[in-house]
Design an enzyme around this catalytic site. Structure first.
Site, PDB file in Angstrom:
ATOM      1  N   GLY A 161      -2.590  -4.505   5.767  1.00  0.00           N
ATOM      2  CA  GLY A 161      -1.644  -5.407   5.104  1.00  0.00           C
ATOM      3  C   GLY A 161      -1.734  -6.793   5.687  1.00  0.00           C
ATOM      4  O   GLY A 161      -2.832  -7.301   5.927  1.00  0.00           O
TER       5      GLY A 161
ATOM      6  N   VAL B 222       3.334  -8.739   9.187  1.00  0.00           N
ATOM      7  CA  VAL B 222       3.887  -7.401   9.395  1.00  0.00           C
ATOM      8  C   VAL B 222       3.117  -6.656  10.483  1.00  0.00           C
ATOM      9  O   VAL B 222       3.686  -5.859  11.228  1.00  0.00           O
ATOM     10  CB  VAL B 222       3.885  -6.598   8.074  1.00  0.00           C
TER      11      VAL B 222
ATOM     12  N   GLU C 191      -5.951  -3.562   9.547  1.00  0.00           N
ATOM     13  CA  GLU C 191      -6.889  -4.120   8.576  1.00  0.00           C
ATOM     14  C   GLU C 191      -6.118  -5.200   7.852  1.00  0.00           C
ATOM     15  O   GLU C 191      -5.245  -4.907   7.038  1.00  0.00           O
ATOM     16  CB  GLU C 191      -7.347  -3.032   7.598  1.00  0.00           C
TER      17      GLU C 191
ATOM     18  N   CYS D  42      -8.494  -8.021  -0.124  1.00  0.00           N
ATOM     19  CA  CYS D  42      -8.520  -8.623   1.208  1.00  0.00           C
ATOM     20  C   CYS D  42      -9.826  -9.366   1.463  1.00  0.00           C
ATOM     21  O   CYS D  42      -9.854 -10.318   2.237  1.00  0.00           O
ATOM     22  CB  CYS D  42      -8.294  -7.572   2.288  1.00  0.00           C
TER      23      CYS D  42
END
Lengths: 493, 478
Positions: free
Chosen positions: A199, A203, A221, A255
């Site tokens: 994410g 976070v 990741e 991503c």
């Protein structure tokens, strides 16, 4: 389709109970046998194959994802990963012998591959099957019990996973926990044998800080801005196709999407033309046509992206159409973007492609190095020296030349970030390794002390010199200079 | 600040980190020849300065010269040279085996250094635990800051001097200090932190690292149990266990912490200990140069109190259990019949006290171990394959060693790490290299692949679904 936006979140008590149950199952050795692991992996493959139409509908609901993208990038990929694990697990899990050592071989040194225990994976909304079930495959192959906390931002897919997993897999070893912040917070208070978080960096810091309290190892990741360096002498037509494809898939919510382009000023317009030509080829009836191009996951992200675009000081070369109701943003190229532009302030994660003109490749390299290490660095060039220069003078999770996204599909390449883009590798065997503990072992026979008895006190000079001769080494000739050119190489000249 | 150890001024610490980062950016560490030279220099330093190091360790806590030379300096020299020898192989880009359809993509895994690393080491094996991680960092091409322990001030002061003499100071530096200095160090961003020590401080390190998303390796400890099977040769077991316990006076992360033995064999095992002790230290350990002291007053007191509070039965005979607080010397003490709540089972002992817990079955031993945090190493003395199988399958530990104590450390080709409370991240030789290395995956797709790849582009034709979505029709085994 049922009301998929009302997911039933787990209660905090249920979370504690799940954790306790899985711990017990692990202790009882439920996934110890390779056969047991293969059964679960196979079931997962059937889960996907049997329900692929329902998955396609769920993807359309959550992300407006075109059916082929879903099949290729998620369902297909995950079934393929199941097969790879199913075929490979026996070999992967086999105990390895340590490399031969004359001194120690009688002790039979080996490396056992053991599961870590009960592991947690928190997955994001953008690839809600591949990033949710991919880690599950590797974790189970390694013999771990597994808890998945899938994203509440992709409720249709996450809800479907939560419904199907208990039907296909053994609830004593795999559980899905649905929830948002309070549920995730509770999960993070518990000790896990490993946490995989996929994410955002923001976070990830929260996850790592929580894990620090229980000394839980974490792999992350993350993402960032993956730059594209274009050599103006490259085959621009092919490059444009591959860059546009990477940007348009999942409406840029990947991503490793190519985030922004770096190209010499005088080649900027050529690049724009090539990108436009590709765009028109991809979407002859326009990208807003139903089913050909993805949508932004929710209104908050739509507004975020629209805000970045509106505040940009660059010029929109083409695209720029938006529709809030539909969460639609068309593929948009913005030229003459500067380093401090709004579009350069954060990872885009949307179908907007800024072009940052630079003087030359040295300036491109400096631009990249002034920013966080990206997850992937893309270079489009047929010139080996150009590619080498960019890759050798930068640092990134992966280094990809002449295409986008496909490195994630290569079985055998580890996928992972560095610095703010993450740490730890996954996909296929690398996921197995992520969730495996290497337990070293040896077995020392009695007779070894005939040689090694010298280790026992009383310590004598004779013993010392014997051990030195057994274990000691001869140095190569003394270096004459340090690399920094000084002659000072320390005492003993 | 002590008289012996020069603390690094706190304001200088960020500059040191920045200097190392700048060095890394120049790319000088990329060259394998450069790295090898640093490794040879490190080996040279350990060889040439052996006497100075032994002397510092004697002053710090009376560590026996034999142990420093055999267990520390020799190990570092071997590992530095082996790493230099293997460097080309480890650093070589890997070419994974891929399906035919991807063979033209030039799939490659490059081994790149992570950047600037921080290595924090403890006082008990300061040579090995500082320099072995450094070997890996150098081999990987990283720059590094060493923060050795202020509990061994002579050693740490010497280390700062020697590193500046033997290694390239633009890439490798030592930061000395205590809490204010380490706090400053941990505020900064590092590309990897390698921490060896205890679980309490590990939580502080990882919490600080979380703010920068810095990956960590944690080499911690815990209580490493020894399971002794009734059928095993009690004398041999006793010898090997006692040796493990007396090394560095028990102050080692993989020291055999406590024993689990069948009730009916306890006394025979104790007789084995007495025999071994008399052979090792004919006049007792108190004044024997081959036996070390406790590192400082705090730990000496901690161990004394732990022992005094124990409800077990202290074995007498050869084990006089003499203590000398002034020199911080504590003879090994065996304590029989210890139960699960005893003071000796509350925390990692890290000293020369050896509690024996009697069990009535292997089940009891396994339950006892599993009721506690995962140990760094599980030792078992048994020839019975069924016992070995059960211990392997029903327990978890960093390593599992049969029929000896810490010989696994000597096998540098084995990965060493903990699990759970005993830590995470592997080390030794290639594994240390990997801890400081990033695997940078790469592909390079030629234009000629377009014919194969163009099915992925929109508009998506039906045949595209058939070819690219074909896994949906894969034959899955029954």
């Amino acid at each position: 389709m049922a009301d998929t936006t009302q997911l039933k979140y787990a209660t905090l008590n249920e979370i504690d109970a799940i954790h306790a149950t899985l711990r017990q199952s692990f202790r009882a050795g439920k996934l110890r046998s390779i056969a047991a692991r293969k059964v679960q992996i196979l079931q997962l493959a059937y889960l996907i194959q049997d329900n692929h139409d329902r998955f396609k509908e769920a993807f359309a609901a959550d992300l407006g994802r075109p059916a082929l993208e879903t099949a290729l990038l998620e369902l297909d990929a995950t079934i393929g990963d199941c097969k790879i694990a199913y075929d490979g697990v026996e070999k992967w899990a086999r105990t390895e012998k340590a490399p031969f050592s004359l001194n120690f071989f009688p002790m039979r040194p080996v490396i056992r591959k053991e599961p870590k225990g009960v592991v947690l994976s928190i997955s994001p909304f953008n690839y809600p099957v591949w990033l949710a079930l991919g880690p599950m495959i590797g974790a189970i192959a390694a013999g771990n019990c597994f808890v998945l906390k899938p994203s509440e931002l992709s409720p249709a897919v996450s809800g479907l996973i939560a419904e199907l997993v208990p039907k296909y897999l053994d609830p004593d070893v795999v559980r899905i926990v649905l929830g948002a912040v309070p549920e995730t917070t509770r999960l993070l208070e518990l000790p896990w044998a490993h946490i995989l978080y996929t994410g955002s960096g923001r976070v990830a810091k929260i996850v790592c800080a929580a894990a620090a309290k229980t000394l839980t190892p974490v792999s992350t990741e993350l993402g960032g801005k993956s730059p594209v360096v274009i050599d103006p002498k490259c085959d621009l037509q092919t490059a444009a196709k591959r860059i546009m494809w990477g940007k348009c898939v999942n409406a840029g919510q990947t991503c490793v999407a190519p985030d922004y382009i770096l190209v010499p000023e005088d080649a900027q317009d050529k690049v724009v033309q090539a990108l436009k030509a590709t765009h028109d080829e991809f979407y002859p009836t326009g990208p807003s046509t139903a089913g050909v191009f993805g949508r932004i996951v929710n209104h908050a992200h739509f507004r975020r992206l629209k805000g970045l675009l509106d505040r940009s000081a660059g010029e929109i070369a083409f695209g720029g159409e938006t529709n809030e109701n539909d969460k639609y943003i068309s593929p948009t190229i913005v030229k003459n973007v500067k380093g401090d532009d709004s579009l350069m302030s954060e990872e885009l994660f949307g179908p907007i492609l800024p072009i940052v003109p630079v003087k030359n490749v040295d300036e491109a390299i400096a631009f990249i190095n002034d920013r966080d290490n990206p997850l992937t660095l893309y270079v489009f060039s047929q010139d080996a020296a150009f590619k080498a220069k960019v890759f050798d003078n930068t640092l990134s999770g992966s280094a990809v030349a002449n295409d986008t996204l496909v490195h994630c599909a290569v079985d055998g390449l580890p996928f992972g970030g560095i610095g703010p883009s993450g740490s730890g590798y996954h996909t296929r065997k690398y996921t197995f390794d992520l969730f495996t503990h290497l337990r070293s072992s040896l077995d020392s026979p009695a007779w070894v002390d005939a040689i090694f008895g010298s280790r026992f006190p009383p310590y004598t000079a004779k013993k010392e010199s014997f051990l030195k001769s057994l274990l000691g080494v001869k140095l190569p000739p003394r270096p004459r200079q340090l690399a920094n050119g000084t002659d000072q190489v320390g005492k003993g000249n | 600040m002590s008289d012996i150890l020069t603390y690094t001024p706190v304001e200088e610490i960020p500059k040191i980190r920045d200097d190392l980062r700048a060095t890394f950016r120049t790319g000088v560490t990329r060259s394998l020849e450069w790295r090898k030279r640093q490794l040879y220099q490190l080996a040279r330093m350990a060889q040439n300065e052996a006497e100075a190091v032994c002397d510092a360790m004697t002053r710090d806590f009376g560590k026996p010269r034999f142990e420093v030379i055999v267990a520390e300096l020799s190990a570092v020299i071997r590992v530095a040279l082996k790493s230099a020898e293997k460097l080309e192989e480890w650093a070589r880009p890997e070419l994974p085996d891929v399906p035919d359809s991807q063979k033209n993509w030039k799939p490659t895994i490059y081994k790149v250094p992570k950047g600037t690393a921080l290595i924090i080491s403890p006082w008990n094996f300061p040579v090995t635990l500082t320099l072995q991680p450094l070997v890996g960092a150098i081999a990987a091409g990283c720059c590094a800051v060493l923060k050795p322990s202020e509990n061994v001030p002579h050693f740490s002061e010497l280390l700062a001097k020697l590193v500046s003499q033997y290694l390239d100071t633009s890439a490798y530096r030592v930061v000395n200090g205590a809490v204010p200095e380490i706090t400053k160090v941990l505020e900064l961003q590092w590309d990897h932190i390698f921490y060896t020590g205890n679980g309490r401080v590990a939580r502080i390190v990882t919490t600080a690292a979380a703010k920068h998303l810095t990956p960590c390796s944690l080499e911690l400890g815990g209580k490493s149990p020894v399971v002794v099977d009734a059928a095993y040769d009690m004398e041999l077991a006793a010898k090997r266990i006692l040796w493990g316990k007396c090394n560095n006076a028990g102050q080692i992360c993989v020291a055999p912490d406590y024993i689990l033995v069948p009730r009916q064999k306890q006394d025979e095992l104790v007789r084995g200990f007495e025999k071994a002790y008399r052979t090792f230290f004919p006049n007792g350990a108190l004044d024997d140069a081959d036996y070390g002291g406790i590192v400082n007053d705090f730990h000496f007191k901690r161990l004394s109190t732990m022992l005094d509070r124990s409800q077990g039965e202290k074995v007498g005979g050869a084990f006089e259990g003499r203590r000398d607080p002034a020199r911080r010397r504590l003879e090994p003490v065996i304590v029989k019949g210890v139960d699960g709540n005893d003071s000796l089972l509350e925390e990692e002992i890290f000293g020369p006290l050896l509690p024996i817990v009697v069990v009535d079955s292997l089940d009891d031993a396994i339950d006892f171990i599993n009721a506690r945090p995962h140990p760094l190493v599980l030792y078992a003395f048994t020839e019975d394959p069924n016992v070995k199988e059960r211990l392997i399958n029903e327990t978890q530990s960093g390593s599992i060693v049969f029929n000896d104590t810490f010989q696994h450390l000597a096998v540098a080709e084995l990965p060493f790490s903990g699990i759970g409370e005993s830590g995470y991240g592997y080390q030794f030789l290639r594994y240390t290299f990997e801890a400081f290395t990033h695997l940078r995956s790469s592909v390079d797709i030629p234009k000629s692949e377009e014919s194969r790849l163009s099915l992925r582009y929109p508009p998506h034709k039906p045949e595209a679904y058939q070819v690219l979505g074909s896994a949906l029709n894969i034959r899955i085994p029954e």
